[in-house]
Design an enzyme around this catalytic site. Structure first.
Site, mmCIF file in Angstrom:
data_model
loop_
_atom_site.group_PDB
_atom_site.id
_atom_site.type_symbol
_atom_site.label_atom_id
_atom_site.label_comp_id
_atom_site.label_asym_id
_atom_site.label_seq_id
_atom_site.Cartn_x
_atom_site.Cartn_y
_atom_site.Cartn_z
ATOM 1 N N ASP A 28 0.699 -1.220 0.042
ATOM 2 C CA ASP A 28 0.140 -0.044 0.098
ATOM 3 C C ASP A 28 1.009 1.076 0.073
ATOM 4 O OD1 ASP A 28 -1.949 2.059 0.538
ATOM 5 O OD2 ASP A 28 -2.102 1.465 2.694
ATOM 6 N N ASP A 32 -3.818 4.199 2.766
ATOM 7 C CA ASP A 32 -5.233 3.931 2.965
ATOM 8 C C ASP A 32 -5.685 2.514 3.510
ATOM 9 O OD1 ASP A 32 -5.036 2.507 0.590
ATOM 10 O OD2 ASP A 32 -6.530 3.663 -0.613
ATOM 11 N N ASP A 36 -1.948 -1.150 -3.727
ATOM 12 C CA ASP A 36 -2.295 -0.559 -5.180
ATOM 13 C C ASP A 36 -1.019 -0.729 -6.077
ATOM 14 O OD1 ASP A 36 -0.237 1.239 -4.015
ATOM 15 O OD2 ASP A 36 -1.810 2.339 -2.967
ATOM 16 N N ASP A 208 -9.857 -15.433 -15.918
ATOM 17 C CA ASP A 208 -10.819 -16.017 -14.987
ATOM 18 C C ASP A 208 -11.986 -16.813 -15.419
ATOM 19 O OD1 ASP A 208 -11.535 -15.740 -12.082
ATOM 20 O OD2 ASP A 208 -13.467 -14.584 -12.879
ATOM 21 N N GLU A 268 -7.914 -20.377 -16.021
ATOM 22 C CA GLU A 268 -8.431 -20.785 -14.773
ATOM 23 C C GLU A 268 -9.459 -21.745 -15.361
ATOM 24 O OE1 GLU A 268 -10.470 -19.812 -10.653
ATOM 25 O OE2 GLU A 268 -10.963 -18.748 -12.362
#
Length: 526
Positions: A28, A32, A36, A208, A268
Site C-alpha cells: 500500500d 489508505d 495499490d 478468470d 483458470e
C-alpha cells in the site's frame, strides 16, 4: 537480477516461475489500508531478488469491489483506489527493467452490474441487454428460468428490478451478471481489451473462469443435485466446460500470436477430467492452464505420483507443457492445508520442491515464500462474498495483507498506522520479509535458494529434459529422476537412508538420512 533467457525458439513462459500478486494485499503506497499499483512497483525488487520470472496481478480495474475486483465496471482503466493508467505504465516499465514479465487478470465470464452495458440493459436498451443472459421466469414468471445455483450461494438468477417475470443470470454474485458469448459484440469488445493491455506492455493474461464463458444451448436444468455443480465438485454440467468455449480461445490465440515477445494466456479452467483440461492448451488455444489436480492432491506419494503421471500423459498428445501450483487467492494456504504448524510448513517446502523439479512452469502465491498460514479472520471482519452469501468460511484467510517489516500492524504494508483492510495477526512480526531476510534458515531463504538452484539446473539441461522417470523407492516415498537429478520426498513417518550422492537442495537439513516430510534433490558426485 538478470532475466532467465530461454533457448532459441523457446517461449519465456514455458519454464517460468510466476508470482501472483493479490493487489489489495501486497503493498500500500498511499496509506489508505488497501494495496495499490504504486505499492507493487515499490516492492518489485523483492520479486526480482526472490528469483521469479513474472508477476500476475489480480484485477485492478474500476469496480465497486463486491468481489474485490472480479466485478469489473470498466476493462480498460484502473480502479482509483489502486492508481491510474500512468501507475500501470510505471509498474510495467520497472518490472521489465528488472527482467520480470507482467501478466494481468482478465474477467470474461461476467461484468459488474456497474458496467455501462448492464446499466443500459436495465434501462431498457435492447442492444445492451442482448449482451447478457436475460430470460423470462417459469410459470407466471415468479420462478427462476432454471435450477442453476450460484457459486457464491443461493440461486443463479436475479429478478430484474421493476420488471416482474424477467431474470438475469449470475453464476457468481448477483452484482456479477454473466455475459452472453453467443453475441459477437461481446467477443469483439474483449478482443479490444486484450489489445489495449498488450499495447501497454502486458506480457500475458490470466483468464478468470476460463471454463464458464459458453453455456449449453437453451440453458437446461442440471441433472441431479444442482449444488454439486455450484460447489465445483462436478465441474461439468450445462454451465461449465462447453465445447463452444474453445473457439473463443482460438480467436484470442490469433491475437496473442500477432504481437512480438511470446505473449501468453493461462486459463483458470476447472474441467471434469485432465483430458478435458488439456483441450484448453491445444496448439491453437491457450498456452497454459492451471493444474488444479496437483493443488488438490493429498500429501501422499501415491496421490502426488498419480497426479503427475496423469498430467504429463494427458498433455503429451496436445504438445503442451504443464503448470504446477500449490496456492492462490481462492484456496486455503498450503501449510494449513497440509496439517498446520511446523509439520504443515515442512510438507509445504517438500511439495514446493516437487513442483519446482517438474517440467513446466510453476505459480507461487504471495506469502508462500514467507510460510504464511491461513489466518482466522473474525466474522465481523470478513468481506468475501462467498462467506456473506452463506457458502462456508470464505476466502479472506488467505488474502490478509502480507508483512514486510516491523513489530505491529500494518507491518510496513503501507505508511499508515493500524490494521489494513483485513486485520493482520500478531505472529506476522516473526514472519515479515525483513525478519526472514537475514535468517539463513528461514522459509524466505529456502525459496530464494530453491529458485536460484532451479534456474541453474534449467541452464545446465533441465530445459531440454522435458520428461521424468519415476523411481521405485517404497510405498510412502515419492521418487523421480529428471536429467541427472534425482528427487526424493519422504512422506512416511520415519527417516529413510539417502544414497551416496551430492545434495543439490534439501527442504530440511540432511546428512545420511532424509527426515519425514522432507525433500531432497540429488545428483552423482562429480
Amino acid at each position: 537480477m538478470s532475466e532467465q533467457v530461454p533457448g532459441p525458439g523457446v517461449p519465456w513462459w514455458r519454464d517460468a516461475v510466476c508470482y501472483e500478486v493479490y493487489v489489495r494485499s501486497f503493498a500500500d503506497a498511499d496509506g489508505d489500508g488497501f494495496g495499490d499499483l504504486p505499492g507493487i512497483t515499490d516492492r518489485l525488487e523483492h520479486l526480482a531478488d526472490l528469483g521469479v520470472d513474472a508477476l500476475w496481478i489480480t484485477p485492478f480495474y474500476p469496480s465497486p469491489q463486491h468481489d474485490h475486483g472480479y466485478d469489473v465496471a470498466d476493462y480498460r482503466d484502473v480502479e482509483p483506489t489502486y492508481g491510474d493508467l500512468a501507475a500501470f505504465d510505471a509498474l510495467a516499465a520497472k518490472a521489465h527493467g528488472l527482467g520480470l514479465k507482467v501478466i494481468v487478470d482478465v474477467v470474461p465470464n461476467h461484468t459488474s452490474w456497474d458496467h455501462e452495458w448492464f446499466r443500459a440493459a436495465l434501462a431498457g436498451d435492447e442492444q445492451a441487454r442482448a449482451r447478457y443472459l436475460f430470460r423470462p421466469g417459469r410459470g407466471d414468471g415468479s420462478e427462476p428460468p432454471n435450477n442453476w445455483l450460484s457459486v457464491f450461494g443461493g440461486g443463479a438468477w436475479e429478478p430484474v428490478p421493476g420488471e416482474p417475470g424477467t431474470w438475469y443470470l449470475h453464476l457468481f454474485d448477483r452484482s456479477q451478471p454473466d455475459l452472453d458469448w453467443t453475441n459477437p459484440e461481446v467477443g469483439d469488445d474483449l478482443e479490444h481489451t486484450l489489445r489495449f493491455w498488450l499495447d501497454r506492455g502486458a506480457d500475458g493474461f490470466r483468464v478468470d473462469v476460463a471454463h464458464g464463458l459458453v453455456k449449453a444451448e437453451g440453458l437446461p436444468d442440471v441433472e441431479g443435485d444442482p449444488m454439486a455443480y455450484a460447489g465445483g465438485t462436478v465441474p461439468g454440467g450445462p454451465m461449465w466446460d462447453q465445447d463452444g468455449v474453445h473457439e473463443v480461445y482460438r480467436r484470442w490465440r490469433r491475437v496473442l500470436d500477432s504481437y512480438p515477445g511470446d505473449r501468453m494466456a493461462v486459463g483458470e479452467a476447472w474441467a471434469p477430467t485432465p483430458e478435458r483440461t488439456a483441450r484448453y492448451v491445444r496448439p491453437d488455444e491457450l498456452q497454459q492452464s492451471f493444474n488444479f489436480h496437483f493443488l488438490t492432491a493429498d500429501f501422499t506419494a501415491t496421490d502426488f505420483r498419480e497426479v503427475v503421471e496423469l498430467t504429463l500423459s494427458t498433455l503429451e498428445p496436445v504438445g503442451a507443457d504443464a503448470t504446477w501450483v500449490l496456492a492462490n487467492h481462492d484456496v486455503v494456504r498450503p501449510p494449513t492445508r497440509y496439517g498446520g504448524g511446523e509439520r504443515g510448513l515442512a510438507r509445504t517446502r517438500a511439495a514446493t520442491m516437487v513442483m519446482l523439479a517438474l517440467p513446466g512452469s510453476a505459480y507461487l502465491y504471495q506469502g508462500e515464500e514467507l510460510g504464511l498460514e491461513q489466518v482466522e479472520v473474525a466474522e465481523e471482519d470478513k468481506q468475501d462474498p462467498e462467506y456473506l452469501n452463506g457458502r462456508g468460511p470464505g476466502r479472506d484467510g488467505c488474502r490478509v495483507p502480507i508483512p514486510w517489516d516491523g513489530d505491529s500492524a500494518p507491518y510496513a504494508f503501507g505508511p499508515g498506522a493500524g490494521q489494513p483492510w483485513l486485520p493482520q495477526p500478531e505472529e506476522y512480526a516473526d514472519l515479515s520479509v525483513a525478519a526472514q531476510r537475514s535468517d539463513p534458515d528461514s522459509t524466505l531463504a529456502f525459496y530464494r535458494s530453491a529458485l536460484r538452484t532451479r534456474r541453474g539446473l534449467l541452464a545446465e539441461g533441465w530445459a531440454q529434459d522435458r520428461g521424468i522417470e519415476f523411481l521405485d523407492v517404497g510405498p510412502d516415498v515419492l521418487g523421480f529422476v529428471r536429467g541427472e537429478v534425482s528427487v526424493l520426498v519422504n512422506m512416511s513417518e520415519d527417516p529413510i537412508a539417502l544414497p551416496a550422492m551430492e545434495v543439490v537442495l534439501a527442504s530440511e537439513p540432511v546428512a545420511d538420512e532424509l527426515p519425514p516430510d522432507a525433500a531432497v534433490w540429488l545428483r552423482p558426485h562429480a
